[in-house]
Motif scaffolding. Structure first.
Motif, PDB file in Angstrom:
ATOM      1  N   ASN A   1       0.801  -1.216   0.000  1.00 20.77           N
ATOM      2  CA  ASN A   1       0.000   0.000   0.000  1.00 20.77           C
ATOM      3  C   ASN A   1       0.842   1.278   0.000  1.00 20.77           C
ATOM      4  N   ALA A   2       2.018   1.224  -0.614  1.00 23.24           N
ATOM      5  CA  ALA A   2       2.864   2.417  -0.687  1.00 23.24           C
ATOM      6  C   ALA A   2       2.178   3.527  -1.480  1.00 23.24           C
ATOM      7  N   ARG A   3       1.530   3.195  -2.569  1.00 26.04           N
ATOM      8  CA  ARG A   3       0.852   4.213  -3.385  1.00 26.04           C
ATOM      9  C   ARG A   3      -0.229   4.914  -2.557  1.00 26.04           C
ATOM     10  N   GLU A   4      -1.060   4.131  -1.886  1.00 26.44           N
ATOM     11  CA  GLU A   4      -2.123   4.695  -1.063  1.00 26.44           C
ATOM     12  C   GLU A   4      -1.535   5.579   0.047  1.00 26.44           C
ATOM     13  N   ALA A   5      -0.485   5.104   0.688  1.00 27.00           N
ATOM     14  CA  ALA A   5       0.154   5.873   1.763  1.00 27.00           C
ATOM     15  C   ALA A   5       0.732   7.182   1.230  1.00 27.00           C
ATOM     16  N   MET A   6       1.438   7.123   0.114  1.00 27.87           N
ATOM     17  CA  MET A   6       2.067   8.333  -0.421  1.00 27.87           C
ATOM     18  C   MET A   6       1.025   9.336  -0.918  1.00 27.87           C
ATOM     19  N   GLU A   7      -0.079   8.848  -1.482  1.00 22.47           N
ATOM     20  CA  GLU A   7      -1.150   9.758  -1.888  1.00 22.47           C
ATOM     21  C   GLU A   7      -1.769  10.428  -0.655  1.00 22.47           C
ATOM     22  N   PHE A   8      -1.875   9.672   0.433  1.00 26.76           N
ATOM     23  CA  PHE A   8      -2.345  10.255   1.686  1.00 26.76           C
ATOM     24  C   PHE A   8      -1.368  11.324   2.171  1.00 26.76           C
ATOM     25  N   TYR A   9      -0.067  11.022   2.183  1.00 24.95           N
ATOM     26  CA  TYR A   9       0.918  11.991   2.649  1.00 24.95           C
ATOM     27  C   TYR A   9       0.928  13.238   1.762  1.00 24.95           C
ATOM     28  N   GLN A  10       0.655  13.058   0.475  1.00 22.12           N
ATOM     29  CA  GLN A  10       0.546  14.222  -0.409  1.00 22.12           C
ATOM     30  C   GLN A  10      -0.658  15.080   0.004  1.00 22.12           C
ATOM     31  N   SER A  11      -1.745  14.434   0.432  1.00 21.21           N
ATOM     32  CA  SER A  11      -2.912  15.208   0.884  1.00 21.21           C
ATOM     33  C   SER A  11      -2.615  15.940   2.190  1.00 21.21           C
ATOM     34  N   VAL A  12      -1.680  15.431   2.968  1.00 18.60           N
ATOM     35  CA  VAL A  12      -1.286  16.071   4.219  1.00 18.60           C
ATOM     36  C   VAL A  12      -0.341  17.234   3.963  1.00 18.60           C
ATOM     37  N   PHE A  13       0.730  16.980   3.190  1.00 21.35           N
ATOM     38  CA  PHE A  13       1.820  17.941   3.036  1.00 21.35           C
ATOM     39  C   PHE A  13       1.773  18.750   1.744  1.00 21.35           C
ATOM     40  N   GLY A  14       0.957  18.337   0.772  1.00 27.33           N
ATOM     41  CA  GLY A  14       0.967  18.996  -0.530  1.00 27.33           C
ATOM     42  C   GLY A  14       2.189  18.549  -1.315  1.00 27.33           C
ATOM     43  N   GLY A  15       2.512  19.268  -2.374  1.00 25.11           N
ATOM     44  CA  GLY A  15       3.715  18.986  -3.140  1.00 25.11           C
ATOM     45  C   GLY A  15       3.510  18.062  -4.327  1.00 25.11           C
ATOM     46  N   GLU A  16       4.638  17.691  -4.912  1.00 24.81           N
ATOM     47  CA  GLU A  16       4.650  16.857  -6.114  1.00 24.81           C
ATOM     48  C   GLU A  16       5.022  15.428  -5.753  1.00 24.81           C
ATOM     49  N   LEU A  17       4.221  14.485  -6.216  1.00 25.54           N
ATOM     50  CA  LEU A  17       4.443  13.072  -5.951  1.00 25.54           C
ATOM     51  C   LEU A  17       4.844  12.365  -7.234  1.00 25.54           C
ATOM     52  N   SER A  18       5.944  11.640  -7.163  1.00 31.25           N
ATOM     53  CA  SER A  18       6.416  10.846  -8.300  1.00 31.25           C
ATOM     54  C   SER A  18       6.438   9.379  -7.868  1.00 31.25           C
ATOM     55  N   ILE A  19       5.826   8.515  -8.696  1.00 32.38           N
ATOM     56  CA  ILE A  19       5.741   7.090  -8.371  1.00 32.38           C
ATOM     57  C   ILE A  19       6.201   6.277  -9.574  1.00 32.38           C
ATOM     58  N   SER A  20       7.095   5.321  -9.307  1.00 27.71           N
ATOM     59  CA  SER A  20       7.558   4.374 -10.331  1.00 27.71           C
ATOM     60  C   SER A  20       7.244   2.959  -9.860  1.00 27.71           C
ATOM     61  N   THR A  21       6.755   2.131 -10.794  1.00 26.96           N
ATOM     62  CA  THR A  21       6.400   0.754 -10.444  1.00 26.96           C
ATOM     63  C   THR A  21       7.534  -0.212 -10.803  1.00 26.96           C
ATOM     64  N   PHE A  22       7.425  -1.418 -10.281  1.00 28.07           N
ATOM     65  CA  PHE A  22       8.388  -2.459 -10.618  1.00 28.07           C
ATOM     66  C   PHE A  22       8.356  -2.749 -12.116  1.00 28.07           C
ATOM     67  N   ALA A  23       7.151  -2.728 -12.712  1.00 32.85           N
ATOM     68  CA  ALA A  23       7.025  -3.020 -14.141  1.00 32.85           C
ATOM     69  C   ALA A  23       7.744  -1.977 -14.997  1.00 32.85           C
ATOM     70  N   GLU A  24       7.651  -0.719 -14.617  1.00 28.37           N
ATOM     71  CA  GLU A  24       8.277   0.344 -15.405  1.00 28.37           C
ATOM     72  C   GLU A  24       9.780   0.143 -15.568  1.00 28.37           C
ATOM     73  N   PHE A  25      10.399  -0.468 -14.584  1.00 27.05           N
ATOM     74  CA  PHE A  25      11.859  -0.649 -14.625  1.00 27.05           C
ATOM     75  C   PHE A  25      12.261  -2.112 -14.719  1.00 27.05           C
ATOM     76  N   GLN A  26      11.312  -2.975 -15.081  1.00 23.28           N
ATOM     77  CA  GLN A  26      11.570  -4.404 -15.171  1.00 23.28           C
ATOM     78  C   GLN A  26      12.352  -4.891 -13.932  1.00 23.28           C
ATOM     79  N   ALA A  27      11.886  -4.469 -12.760  1.00 23.87           N
ATOM     80  CA  ALA A  27      12.598  -4.736 -11.511  1.00 23.87           C
ATOM     81  C   ALA A  27      12.170  -6.032 -10.833  1.00 23.87           C
TER      82      ALA A  27
END
Length: 138
Positions: free
Chosen positions: A14-40
């Motif tokens: 639930n990192a995405r959900e948590a970070m979207e919540f923290y963005q609602s708390v602090f504002g700012g720009e959120l950047s998210i990369s998935t495992f698929a995007e980097f073949q990780a």
């Protein structure tokens, strides 16, 4: 660029959900990369997991997070706390209100023996937050 220290939080799924919540708390720009995007990961079940995310919020705040791969052990822990401190009463109380709203307050935000206002809570994602407002009347 100067060196800076950034909290880096680990989650299970639930990192995405948590970070979207923290963005609602602090504002700012959120950047998210998935495992698929980097073949990780070769595990298709991990394709949409967050490999890396960073929230760059006003005032120089930065918070990073990722989902822990299925192959790695994960335990939501209390071995780390994130501390917010300063003298902007309204801003810090706003953060406190949002962080504690769906969490558990362990120390209410009120005047501490050292004269500042201080509180501790665990948010809905299991992260412990400490808030200290300098010189506040509580």
């Amino acid at each position: 660029m100067s060196t800076r220290l950034n909290p880096y939080l680990g989650f299970r799924d639930n990192a995405r959900e948590a970070m979207e919540f923290y963005q609602s708390v602090f504002g700012g720009e959120l950047s998210i990369s998935t495992f698929a995007e980097f073949q990780a990961s070769e595990d298709p079940a991990e394709a949409d997991k967050v490999m890396h995310s960073v929230l760059e919020a006003p005032g120089g705040l930065a918070l990073m997070a990722a989902d822990t791969p299925n192959s790695m052990e994960y335990s939501s822990g209390s071995s780390i706390s994130v501390s917010l401190s300063g003298d902007d009463d309204a801003q810090l109380r706003g953060y406190w209100d949002k962080l504690s709203s769906a969490g558990t307050v362990s120390v209410p935000l009120e005047q501490a023996p050292w004269g500042d206002s201080f509180g501790m809570c665990v948010d809905q994602f299991g992260v412990t937050w400490l808030v200290n407002i300098s010189g506040s009347a509580g």
